[in-house]
Design a protein around this motif. Structure first.
Motif, mmCIF file in Angstrom:
data_model
loop_
_atom_site.group_PDB
_atom_site.id
_atom_site.type_symbol
_atom_site.label_atom_id
_atom_site.label_comp_id
_atom_site.label_asym_id
_atom_site.label_seq_id
_atom_site.Cartn_x
_atom_site.Cartn_y
_atom_site.Cartn_z
ATOM 1 N N ALA A 49 -16.619 -12.031 1.071
ATOM 2 C CA ALA A 49 -15.515 -11.010 1.816
ATOM 3 C C ALA A 49 -14.814 -10.186 1.004
ATOM 4 C CB ALA A 49 -14.643 -12.291 2.331
ATOM 5 N N PHE A 50 -14.651 -10.547 -0.262
ATOM 6 C CA PHE A 50 -13.943 -9.489 -1.126
ATOM 7 C C PHE A 50 -14.770 -8.172 -1.550
ATOM 8 C CE2 PHE A 50 -13.074 -7.746 -5.330
ATOM 9 C CZ PHE A 50 -11.711 -7.379 -5.458
ATOM 10 N N VAL A 51 -15.760 -8.607 -1.611
ATOM 11 C CA VAL A 51 -16.955 -7.680 -1.976
ATOM 12 C C VAL A 51 -17.073 -6.547 -0.672
ATOM 13 C CG1 VAL A 51 -19.260 -6.739 -2.662
ATOM 14 C CG2 VAL A 51 -17.921 -8.654 -3.844
ATOM 15 N N VAL A 52 -17.442 -7.252 0.500
ATOM 16 C CA VAL A 52 -17.616 -6.556 1.671
ATOM 17 C C VAL A 52 -16.209 -5.783 2.175
ATOM 18 C CG1 VAL A 52 -17.986 -6.970 4.358
ATOM 19 C CG2 VAL A 52 -19.287 -8.114 2.726
ATOM 20 N N LEU A 53 -15.200 -6.301 1.943
ATOM 21 C CA LEU A 53 -13.951 -5.633 2.241
ATOM 22 C C LEU A 53 -13.798 -4.299 1.162
ATOM 23 C CD1 LEU A 53 -11.431 -8.364 3.177
ATOM 24 C CD2 LEU A 53 -12.440 -6.628 4.790
ATOM 25 N N ALA A 54 -13.886 -4.739 -0.054
ATOM 26 C CA ALA A 54 -13.836 -3.697 -1.064
ATOM 27 C C ALA A 54 -14.864 -2.426 -0.601
ATOM 28 C CB ALA A 54 -14.280 -4.120 -2.317
ATOM 29 N N VAL A 55 -16.303 -2.828 -0.124
ATOM 30 C CA VAL A 55 -16.963 -1.597 0.110
ATOM 31 C C VAL A 55 -16.588 -0.902 1.477
ATOM 32 C CG1 VAL A 55 -19.212 -1.269 1.124
ATOM 33 C CG2 VAL A 55 -19.131 -2.814 -0.814
ATOM 34 N N VAL A 56 -16.194 -1.704 2.550
ATOM 35 C CA VAL A 56 -15.403 -0.968 3.433
ATOM 36 C C VAL A 56 -14.294 0.035 3.169
ATOM 37 C CG1 VAL A 56 -14.435 -1.527 5.766
ATOM 38 C CG2 VAL A 56 -16.404 -2.946 5.276
ATOM 39 N N ALA A 74 -13.384 -6.642 -11.506
ATOM 40 C CA ALA A 74 -12.288 -7.551 -11.512
ATOM 41 C C ALA A 74 -12.489 -8.791 -10.746
ATOM 42 C CB ALA A 74 -11.270 -6.765 -10.670
ATOM 43 N N SER A 75 -13.228 -8.910 -9.757
ATOM 44 C CA SER A 75 -13.882 -10.285 -9.155
ATOM 45 C C SER A 75 -14.627 -10.910 -9.810
ATOM 46 C CB SER A 75 -14.465 -9.609 -7.746
ATOM 47 O OG SER A 75 -15.920 -9.091 -8.149
ATOM 48 N N LEU A 76 -15.131 -10.591 -11.044
ATOM 49 C CA LEU A 76 -16.068 -11.385 -11.787
ATOM 50 C C LEU A 76 -15.111 -11.928 -12.909
ATOM 51 C CD1 LEU A 76 -19.053 -8.813 -12.090
ATOM 52 C CD2 LEU A 76 -18.840 -10.976 -10.555
ATOM 53 N N LEU A 77 -13.873 -11.489 -13.089
ATOM 54 C CA LEU A 77 -13.115 -11.856 -14.441
ATOM 55 C C LEU A 77 -11.937 -12.801 -13.894
ATOM 56 C CD1 LEU A 77 -12.746 -8.287 -16.001
ATOM 57 C CD2 LEU A 77 -14.495 -10.237 -16.726
ATOM 58 N N ALA A 84 -5.870 -6.443 -10.447
ATOM 59 C CA ALA A 84 -6.271 -5.391 -9.506
ATOM 60 C C ALA A 84 -5.519 -5.289 -8.285
ATOM 61 C CB ALA A 84 -7.795 -5.564 -9.006
ATOM 62 N N ASP A 85 -4.864 -6.253 -7.886
ATOM 63 C CA ASP A 85 -3.817 -6.193 -6.617
ATOM 64 C C ASP A 85 -2.670 -5.533 -7.218
ATOM 65 O OD1 ASP A 85 -2.888 -7.011 -4.367
ATOM 66 O OD2 ASP A 85 -1.519 -8.524 -5.290
ATOM 67 N N LYS A 86 -2.095 -5.853 -8.440
ATOM 68 C CA LYS A 86 -0.986 -5.459 -9.036
ATOM 69 C C LYS A 86 -1.297 -3.771 -9.468
ATOM 70 C CE LYS A 86 2.751 -6.158 -12.444
ATOM 71 N NZ LYS A 86 3.367 -6.922 -13.367
ATOM 72 N N LYS A 87 -2.150 -3.575 -9.997
ATOM 73 C CA LYS A 87 -2.371 -2.144 -10.509
ATOM 74 C C LYS A 87 -2.916 -1.041 -9.505
ATOM 75 C CE LYS A 87 -3.741 0.538 -14.162
ATOM 76 N NZ LYS A 87 -2.836 1.331 -15.092
ATOM 77 N N TYR A 88 -3.765 -1.645 -8.518
ATOM 78 C CA TYR A 88 -4.634 -0.760 -7.974
ATOM 79 C C TYR A 88 -4.215 -0.708 -6.373
ATOM 80 C CZ TYR A 88 -7.162 0.486 -11.908
ATOM 81 O OH TYR A 88 -7.397 0.689 -13.119
ATOM 82 N N LEU A 89 -3.941 -2.187 -5.807
ATOM 83 C CA LEU A 89 -3.637 -2.311 -4.348
ATOM 84 C C LEU A 89 -2.096 -2.148 -3.921
ATOM 85 C CD1 LEU A 89 -6.407 -5.066 -3.758
ATOM 86 C CD2 LEU A 89 -6.471 -2.599 -3.732
#
Length: 95
Positions: A49-56, A74-77, A84-89
């Motif tokens: 779901a994370f990867v699909v939403l990231a693509v969308v 970020a999803s792999l670490l 990623a949420d704090k810095k980019y989202l």
């Protein structure tokens, strides 16, 4: 959509930490494999779901390949989705 992605990112990060910090030790050290099955399924679903939403969102907001790759890595670490949420989202929701 961004709010749903942020929630998914946090849940994916939590499931990743639960997988490595809770269910994997139970499986390998205590020989109790059942929690690993359920946490693994939940984490797999949340990761997809994370990867699909990231693509969308990347296509919808025209973020570019660089931001997508940052989110994907970020999803792999461990703790990566929290960073990623704090810095980019999060800054995107306040602007």
């Amino acid at each position: 959509m961004l709010k749903a992605f942020r929630i998914t990112a946090i849940l994916e990060g939590i499931s990743y930490l639960m997988l490595f910090g809770f269910s994997m030790p139970l499986k390998h050290w205590a020989k109790i494999p059942e929690p690993n099955i359920y946490v693994g399924y939940a984490h797999g679903f949340l990761f997809i779901a994370f990867v699909v939403l990231a693509v969308v969102l990347t296509m919808e907001r025209k973020w570019g390949l660089r931001r997508f790759m940052i989110l994907f890595i970020a999803s792999l670490l461990p703790f990566g989705t929290f960073y990623a949420d704090k810095k980019y989202l999060k800054p995107l929701t306040t602007s």
